[in-house]
Design a protein around this motif. Structure first.
Motif, PDB file in Angstrom:
ATOM      1  N   ILE A   7     -27.551  17.425 -51.877  1.00  0.00           N
ATOM      2  CA  ILE A   7     -27.212  15.866 -52.395  1.00  0.00           C
ATOM      3  C   ILE A   7     -27.393  15.946 -53.726  1.00  0.00           C
ATOM      4  O   ILE A   7     -27.587  16.703 -54.697  1.00  0.00           O
ATOM      5  CB  ILE A   7     -28.937  15.792 -51.911  1.00  0.00           C
ATOM      6  CG1 ILE A   7     -29.244  15.830 -50.792  1.00  0.00           C
ATOM      7  CG2 ILE A   7     -29.983  14.626 -52.230  1.00  0.00           C
ATOM      8  CD1 ILE A   7     -30.231  16.467 -50.453  1.00  0.00           C
ATOM      9  N   ILE A   8     -26.281  15.005 -54.255  1.00  0.00           N
ATOM     10  CA  ILE A   8     -25.680  14.317 -55.901  1.00  0.00           C
ATOM     11  C   ILE A   8     -26.734  13.455 -56.250  1.00  0.00           C
ATOM     12  O   ILE A   8     -25.910  11.700 -54.952  1.00  0.00           O
ATOM     13  CB  ILE A   8     -24.126  14.672 -55.905  1.00  0.00           C
ATOM     14  CG1 ILE A   8     -24.174  16.319 -55.666  1.00  0.00           C
ATOM     15  CG2 ILE A   8     -24.628  14.478 -57.744  1.00  0.00           C
ATOM     16  CD1 ILE A   8     -22.726  16.345 -55.407  1.00  0.00           C
ATOM     17  N   GLU A   9     -27.441  13.037 -56.562  1.00  0.00           N
ATOM     18  CA  GLU A   9     -28.339  11.902 -56.896  1.00  0.00           C
ATOM     19  C   GLU A   9     -28.976  11.915 -57.834  1.00  0.00           C
ATOM     20  O   GLU A   9     -30.091  12.825 -58.219  1.00  0.00           O
ATOM     21  CB  GLU A   9     -28.774  11.429 -55.662  1.00  0.00           C
ATOM     22  CG  GLU A   9     -29.961  10.131 -55.635  1.00  0.00           C
ATOM     23  CD  GLU A   9     -29.344   8.651 -55.501  1.00  0.00           C
ATOM     24  OE1 GLU A   9     -29.111   8.656 -56.961  1.00  0.00           O
ATOM     25  OE2 GLU A   9     -29.177   8.232 -54.639  1.00  0.00           O
ATOM     26  N   ASP A  10     -29.392  10.806 -58.614  1.00  0.00           N
ATOM     27  CA  ASP A  10     -29.506  11.032 -60.346  1.00  0.00           C
ATOM     28  C   ASP A  10     -31.240  10.445 -59.986  1.00  0.00           C
ATOM     29  O   ASP A  10     -32.047  10.616 -60.946  1.00  0.00           O
ATOM     30  CB  ASP A  10     -29.399  10.390 -61.400  1.00  0.00           C
ATOM     31  CG  ASP A  10     -29.205   8.902 -60.786  1.00  0.00           C
ATOM     32  OD1 ASP A  10     -28.766   8.664 -59.930  1.00  0.00           O
ATOM     33  OD2 ASP A  10     -29.401   8.110 -62.169  1.00  0.00           O
ATOM     34  N   GLU A  11     -31.744   8.822 -58.660  1.00  0.00           N
ATOM     35  CA  GLU A  11     -32.470   8.975 -59.008  1.00  0.00           C
ATOM     36  C   GLU A  11     -33.977   9.199 -58.115  1.00  0.00           C
ATOM     37  O   GLU A  11     -33.788  10.464 -57.246  1.00  0.00           O
ATOM     38  CB  GLU A  11     -32.516   7.473 -57.331  1.00  0.00           C
ATOM     39  CG  GLU A  11     -32.426   6.439 -59.032  1.00  0.00           C
ATOM     40  CD  GLU A  11     -31.933   4.657 -57.863  1.00  0.00           C
ATOM     41  OE1 GLU A  11     -32.744   4.484 -57.533  1.00  0.00           O
ATOM     42  OE2 GLU A  11     -31.103   4.579 -57.876  1.00  0.00           O
ATOM     43  N   LYS A  12     -34.866  10.643 -58.862  1.00  0.00           N
ATOM     44  CA  LYS A  12     -35.246  11.683 -58.046  1.00  0.00           C
ATOM     45  C   LYS A  12     -35.930  10.863 -56.644  1.00  0.00           C
ATOM     46  O   LYS A  12     -36.354  11.874 -55.979  1.00  0.00           O
ATOM     47  CB  LYS A  12     -36.044  12.209 -59.413  1.00  0.00           C
ATOM     48  CG  LYS A  12     -36.134  12.371 -60.711  1.00  0.00           C
ATOM     49  CD  LYS A  12     -35.732  13.998 -59.749  1.00  0.00           C
ATOM     50  CE  LYS A  12     -35.109  14.550 -61.418  1.00  0.00           C
ATOM     51  NZ  LYS A  12     -35.146  14.843 -62.777  1.00  0.00           N
ATOM     52  N   SER A  13     -37.210   9.709 -56.917  1.00  0.00           N
ATOM     53  CA  SER A  13     -37.479   9.259 -55.442  1.00  0.00           C
ATOM     54  C   SER A  13     -36.214   9.198 -54.160  1.00  0.00           C
ATOM     55  O   SER A  13     -36.883   9.802 -53.248  1.00  0.00           O
ATOM     56  CB  SER A  13     -37.965   7.917 -55.786  1.00  0.00           C
ATOM     57  OG  SER A  13     -36.824   6.966 -56.190  1.00  0.00           O
ATOM     58  N   ILE A  14     -35.569   9.226 -54.557  1.00  0.00           N
ATOM     59  CA  ILE A  14     -34.323   9.450 -52.927  1.00  0.00           C
ATOM     60  C   ILE A  14     -33.930  10.924 -53.041  1.00  0.00           C
ATOM     61  O   ILE A  14     -33.780  11.245 -51.884  1.00  0.00           O
ATOM     62  CB  ILE A  14     -33.338   8.104 -53.365  1.00  0.00           C
ATOM     63  CG1 ILE A  14     -33.231   6.491 -54.093  1.00  0.00           C
ATOM     64  CG2 ILE A  14     -32.045   9.089 -52.203  1.00  0.00           C
ATOM     65  CD1 ILE A  14     -32.072   6.152 -54.054  1.00  0.00           C
ATOM     66  N   SER A  15     -34.124  11.304 -54.051  1.00  0.00           N
ATOM     67  CA  SER A  15     -33.797  12.603 -53.705  1.00  0.00           C
ATOM     68  C   SER A  15     -34.649  13.474 -52.991  1.00  0.00           C
ATOM     69  O   SER A  15     -34.199  14.512 -52.511  1.00  0.00           O
ATOM     70  CB  SER A  15     -33.402  13.625 -55.254  1.00  0.00           C
ATOM     71  OG  SER A  15     -32.288  14.314 -55.449  1.00  0.00           O
ATOM     72  N   ARG A  16     -35.463  12.945 -54.027  1.00  0.00           N
ATOM     73  CA  ARG A  16     -36.898  13.717 -52.973  1.00  0.00           C
ATOM     74  C   ARG A  16     -37.023  14.095 -52.063  1.00  0.00           C
ATOM     75  O   ARG A  16     -37.140  14.118 -50.750  1.00  0.00           O
ATOM     76  CB  ARG A  16     -38.233  13.792 -53.605  1.00  0.00           C
ATOM     77  CG  ARG A  16     -39.541  14.366 -53.888  1.00  0.00           C
ATOM     78  CD  ARG A  16     -39.728  15.720 -53.934  1.00  0.00           C
ATOM     79  NE  ARG A  16     -40.894  16.648 -53.751  1.00  0.00           N
ATOM     80  CZ  ARG A  16     -40.741  17.670 -52.903  1.00  0.00           C
ATOM     81  NH1 ARG A  16     -39.077  18.046 -52.589  1.00  0.00           N
ATOM     82  NH2 ARG A  16     -41.273  18.331 -51.997  1.00  0.00           N
ATOM     83  N   PHE A  17     -36.731  12.365 -51.107  1.00  0.00           N
ATOM     84  CA  PHE A  17     -37.456  11.531 -50.049  1.00  0.00           C
ATOM     85  C   PHE A  17     -35.953  12.177 -49.605  1.00  0.00           C
ATOM     86  O   PHE A  17     -36.114  12.988 -47.931  1.00  0.00           O
ATOM     87  CB  PHE A  17     -36.890  10.325 -49.946  1.00  0.00           C
ATOM     88  CG  PHE A  17     -36.659   9.563 -48.796  1.00  0.00           C
ATOM     89  CD1 PHE A  17     -37.844   9.093 -48.071  1.00  0.00           C
ATOM     90  CD2 PHE A  17     -35.528   9.444 -48.050  1.00  0.00           C
ATOM     91  CE1 PHE A  17     -38.080   8.960 -46.740  1.00  0.00           C
ATOM     92  CE2 PHE A  17     -35.143   8.128 -47.175  1.00  0.00           C
ATOM     93  CZ  PHE A  17     -36.090   8.538 -46.692  1.00  0.00           C
ATOM     94  N   LEU A  18     -34.784  12.473 -49.491  1.00  0.00           N
ATOM     95  CA  LEU A  18     -33.753  13.132 -48.483  1.00  0.00           C
ATOM     96  C   LEU A  18     -33.987  14.396 -48.470  1.00  0.00           C
ATOM     97  O   LEU A  18     -33.851  14.624 -47.567  1.00  0.00           O
ATOM     98  CB  LEU A  18     -32.800  13.394 -49.137  1.00  0.00           C
ATOM     99  CG  LEU A  18     -31.771  11.843 -49.257  1.00  0.00           C
ATOM    100  CD1 LEU A  18     -30.761  10.824 -50.195  1.00  0.00           C
ATOM    101  CD2 LEU A  18     -31.096  10.664 -47.872  1.00  0.00           C
ATOM    102  N   GLN A  19     -34.547  15.383 -49.368  1.00  0.00           N
ATOM    103  CA  GLN A  19     -34.731  16.367 -49.161  1.00  0.00           C
ATOM    104  C   GLN A  19     -35.535  16.667 -48.662  1.00  0.00           C
ATOM    105  O   GLN A  19     -35.797  17.637 -47.812  1.00  0.00           O
ATOM    106  CB  GLN A  19     -35.302  17.263 -50.307  1.00  0.00           C
ATOM    107  CG  GLN A  19     -34.233  17.569 -51.828  1.00  0.00           C
ATOM    108  CD  GLN A  19     -34.491  18.376 -52.833  1.00  0.00           C
ATOM    109  OE1 GLN A  19     -35.727  18.724 -52.735  1.00  0.00           O
ATOM    110  NE2 GLN A  19     -34.635  17.223 -53.443  1.00  0.00           N
TER     111      GLN A  19
END
Ligand code: CA
Length: 228
Positions: A7-19
C-alpha cells in the motif's frame, strides 16, 4: 501462501483502513507513505498487488508506476485517485497501471479488484527459477526449499536430487540416471547412494508434512509425483 499487498498512500487514515481490511481478508500488507520509499519497495518485487495513490509526496504515483514498469516489475498496480478526473485515470493507465479507483471507494469493490488482479497477474520474473509442487517450493537462485512457507533444511546433494526430480516430475528416474546427474559419471560408489538420499528427502518432506511426492518404482528407481 498468503498474498502480499503493498500500500503506497500518504493519507494515514486511508492507509490504516486498508491495512486493517486487507489483513482481515488474509493478506499480508506492507506500507509506504511517500513515493520514494514506495518505489524502493516496489522494486524489491515482493508484492503480489500494489495499491498506489496518485498524489504522493516525493514522487507521484504516476512516476512510481512508470519507473516500476521501466524496471521490468510486472506486479499488478491499482491506482487510487482522489480526483474524479478522466485525464488522471487515463494517464495512470498509460504509465502501466492495471486498474484505478476513485476515492472515496467501497472496500468491497477494491477487494474484488484485488482478487481479479491476482488472478490475471503474469508470472513473476523469479518464477523461472522457482520449482513448485503443491505447497513445496524450490528456489534455485536462493538455494532454499520451503513447504507452506516453512524452510526445509537440505544438504547440497539433497537439494540437487530434489531439484533434478522436480524438473523431471512424473517421469520414472532410474537409480543410474539419478547417480549420473547428481553425483556425476565418474562416481565410483554404489547406486544405492540414491536410496539413502531419497530416504533423507522423505524424512524431511513426505514424512514430515504428510505428502506423497516421492514414489518408489519397484525395480527401477523413483518418481517425483505432482498432479498439477
Ligand atoms: Ca495522497
Amino acid at each position: 501462501m498468503k498474498n502480499n499487498i503493498l500500500i503506497i498512500e500518504d493519507e494515514k487514515s486511508i492507509s490504516r483502513f486498508l491495512q486493517l481490511e486487507l489483513s482481515h481478508e488474509g493478506y499480508v500488507t506492507d506500507c509506504a507513505y511517500d513515493g520514494v520509499t514506495g518505489l524502493e519497495k516496489v522494486l524489491e518485487d515482493r508484492a503480489d498487488v500494489i495499491i498506489l495513490d496518485l498524489m504522493l509526496p516525493g514522487l507521484s504515483g504516476e512516476e512510481v508506476c512508470r519507473r516500476a514498469r521501466e524496471d521490468g516489475v510486472t506486479t499488478p498496480i491499482i491506482m487510487l485517485t482522489a480526483k474524479d478526473d478522466v485525464s488522471d485515470k487515463v494517464a495512470g493507465l498509460d504509465v502501466g497501471a492495471n486498474d484505478y479507483m476513485t476515492k472515496p471507494f467501497a472496500i468491497e469493490e477494491l477487494l474484488a479488484r484485488i482478487r481479479v488482479a491476482i488472478k490475471n497477474a503474469p508470472p513473476k520474473k523469479e518464477d523461472a527459477n522457482v520449482l513448485k509442487a503443491g505447497k513445496l517450493r524450490l528456489d534455485k537462485d536462493k538455494f532454499i526449499v520451503t513447504y507452506d512457507g516453512e524452510e526445509v533444511p537440505l544438504a547440497k546433494k539433497e537439494f540437487d536430487l530434489l531439484e533434478y526430480m522436480m524438473e523431471n516430475k512424473n517421469i520414472v528416474l532410474s537409480r543410474e540416471k539419478l547417480v549420473e546427474n547428481i553425483w556425476g559419471y565418474d562416481y565410483e560408489g554404489e547406486t544405492n547412494v540414491t536410496d539413502v538420499y531419497i530416504r533423507y528427502l522423505r524424512t524431511k518432506i513426505d514424512n514430515k508434512y504428510g505428502t506423497n511426492f516421492i514414489a518408489t518404482v519397484r525395480g527401477v528407481g523413483y518418481r517425483f509425483d505432482c498432479k498439477e
